[in-house]
Design an enzyme around this catalytic site. Sequence first.
Site, PDB file in Angstrom:
ATOM      1  N   GLU A 273      -2.791   2.442  24.458  1.00  0.00           N
ATOM      2  CA  GLU A 273      -2.992   2.096  23.053  1.00  0.00           C
ATOM      3  C   GLU A 273      -1.613   2.130  22.427  1.00  0.00           C
ATOM      4  OE1 GLU A 273      -3.213   2.509  19.357  1.00  0.00           O
ATOM      5  OE2 GLU A 273      -4.443   4.308  19.609  1.00  0.00           O
ATOM      6  N   CYS A 307      -0.417   3.790  14.014  1.00  0.00           N
ATOM      7  CA  CYS A 307      -0.318   2.484  14.655  1.00  0.00           C
ATOM      8  C   CYS A 307      -1.216   1.482  13.954  1.00  0.00           C
ATOM      9  CB  CYS A 307      -0.636   2.584  16.131  1.00  0.00           C
ATOM     10  SG  CYS A 307      -2.244   3.232  16.428  1.00  0.00           S
TER      11      CYS A 307
HETATM   12  C1  UN1 Z   1      -2.288   5.763  16.212  1.00  0.00           C
HETATM   13  O1  UN1 Z   1      -1.816   5.806  15.092  1.00  0.00           O
HETATM   14  O2  UN1 Z   1      -1.554   5.985  17.208  1.00  0.00           O
HETATM   15  O3  UN1 Z   1      -7.597   4.263  12.788  1.00  0.00           O
HETATM   16  C2  UN1 Z   1      -3.690   5.462  16.488  1.00  0.00           C
HETATM   17  C3  UN1 Z   1      -6.619   5.012  12.668  1.00  0.00           C
HETATM   18  C4  UN1 Z   1      -6.254   5.932  13.787  1.00  0.00           C
HETATM   19  C5  UN1 Z   1      -5.018   5.407  14.427  1.00  0.00           C
HETATM   20  C6  UN1 Z   1      -4.650   6.166  15.625  1.00  0.00           C
HETATM   21  N1  UN1 Z   1      -7.343   6.061  14.713  1.00  0.00           N
HETATM   22  O4  UN1 Z   1      -5.925   5.005  11.665  1.00  0.00           O
END
Ligand code: UN1
Length: 526
Positions: A273, A307
């Site tokens: 991810e 992210c």
């Molecule tokens: C990350 O920032 O690495 O939906 C992923 C969201 C979080 C993001 C996580 N689950 O904002």
Amino acid sequence: LHPEPQPALPLPPDLFGLHRANSTGLDLSVPALRAPLLAAYASVQVPHVPEFDAKLASSALLTSASSYQKWSKLPVTERTATLRRAADALQAELPRFCALLVKEAFKTWNDAVGEVREAIDFLRYYAAQAELIMQPQTMPGMEGDSVLGITGESNELRLTGRGPWVCISPWNFPLAIFLGQVAAALATGNTVLAKPAEQTPGVALEAVKLLHVAGVPEGALQLLHGPGETVGAALVAAPGVAGVVFTGSTQVAKIINRTLAAKDGPIVPLIAETGGINAMLVDSTALPEQVSDAVMQSAFRSAGQRCSALRLLCVHEDIADKVIAMISGAAQELVAGDPADLATDVGPVIDREAFEGIQTHLQRLHREATPLLELMKNQPLAKADNAQTAIKQIANLIPPQTFEVASISDMKAEIFGPVLHVVRWKGDPLAVIAQINALGYGLTLGIQTRIDSRAQQLAHAAHIGNVYINRNQIGAVVGVQPFGGEGLSGTGPKAGGPHYLYRFCAEQTVTINTTAAGGNAALLAG
Ligand code: UN1
């Protein structure tokens, strides 16, 4: 004889009397919520975590492989019971873990509470999912087959673990993503070598302790702290790795992928991810107030260090001036400062390196783009009450900033901070989606429109993992909004979704000839 419909998953209980919803809307002005958090902050220490010697990677793998022999053979309900006990313990210790997140990862209190709740959700959700999917499943066959499947045969599908997994997690969710990866691997019968982000090993250590106390054997879950370039690389390259789950940059995901591909032995799965250049498309029918609210949450919350965060606002030229004015007004109200201060909305970025990288990008924006909102000079900093750490944090503070850029294709890389880029568009919104697709990332997309059919059409045209219509685009809720991207944003089933655990499993189909005249019966008869 056909599988029963799957039971609904039990929803975790509310925390702090609030409904489960990842990360928005916690009123810390309520003294009953605030007091335990502040008390924990006053007493909690971030533990020192010794660095792991990368030369010992192979022996850590051997320990993990030997622990796998026992852990994988436990009934799934024994494994998931440990996760549920850890979830209960985490819930009971929510203030301490929040305080750790504020101290070590410079989270605001709101973000910290959201993250602990998400970690609890991951533990409970994967426990429930593992119990659902790890029961042997009779394959019923297709229409036209006998009621037992293919006539004269029975077919069963069984899921097991694969072996030791290397779990590499990021500093921006040092508890939730760390525990999410670990819980998924453990629930499915794997053992874990957990490599936390270098910046946040203390939270990881406390989380691992919870799981050990809850009954996960030490060999089944080892914490191996150190730099990615040495410890992470050595673990991925070591013999006997059964799978790797990684959250971090696209660049590092590709390095891991290459390392795994070059290894002797079995083909090793990777779940990755990674980043995103996430856009929000705003058409001329959108509600500016709603857009402004969604932008504040998506671009500036967590100091833009998600992210999922919004990087590129694509706004129709007819309402661009109005939307920009509203965003500027709202952003002036945000308080950037010490994360331990309850009034703070935007804390500092994680470290000096991150700060300097964003500064370099800002310098480029000052040369090549138009500043719309620049608070660097006039934003009052919230006061740090004491301590070196607070001073260090404040030095890495980047208040929210917005720049207008000429075109979508100007976006070259993910900027992991509270910096929003705005581009105006006119004409066909599908052409805008095509340009967003062309960036190659595909994590989150916001769509703001009052035309329902258009929202659907644009969502379908987007090669994006998570599309949010008329709302903010962060804070995916575990079990409800499975999270993960396409293309440069990652590979693998979505975290917090019903398919995630399958990738951690090996599948075995067992086919038996059940006819008396068949080979098995004949063999048995001698
Ligand atoms: C990350 O920032 O690495 O939906 C992923 C969201 C979080 C993001 C996580 N689950 O904002």
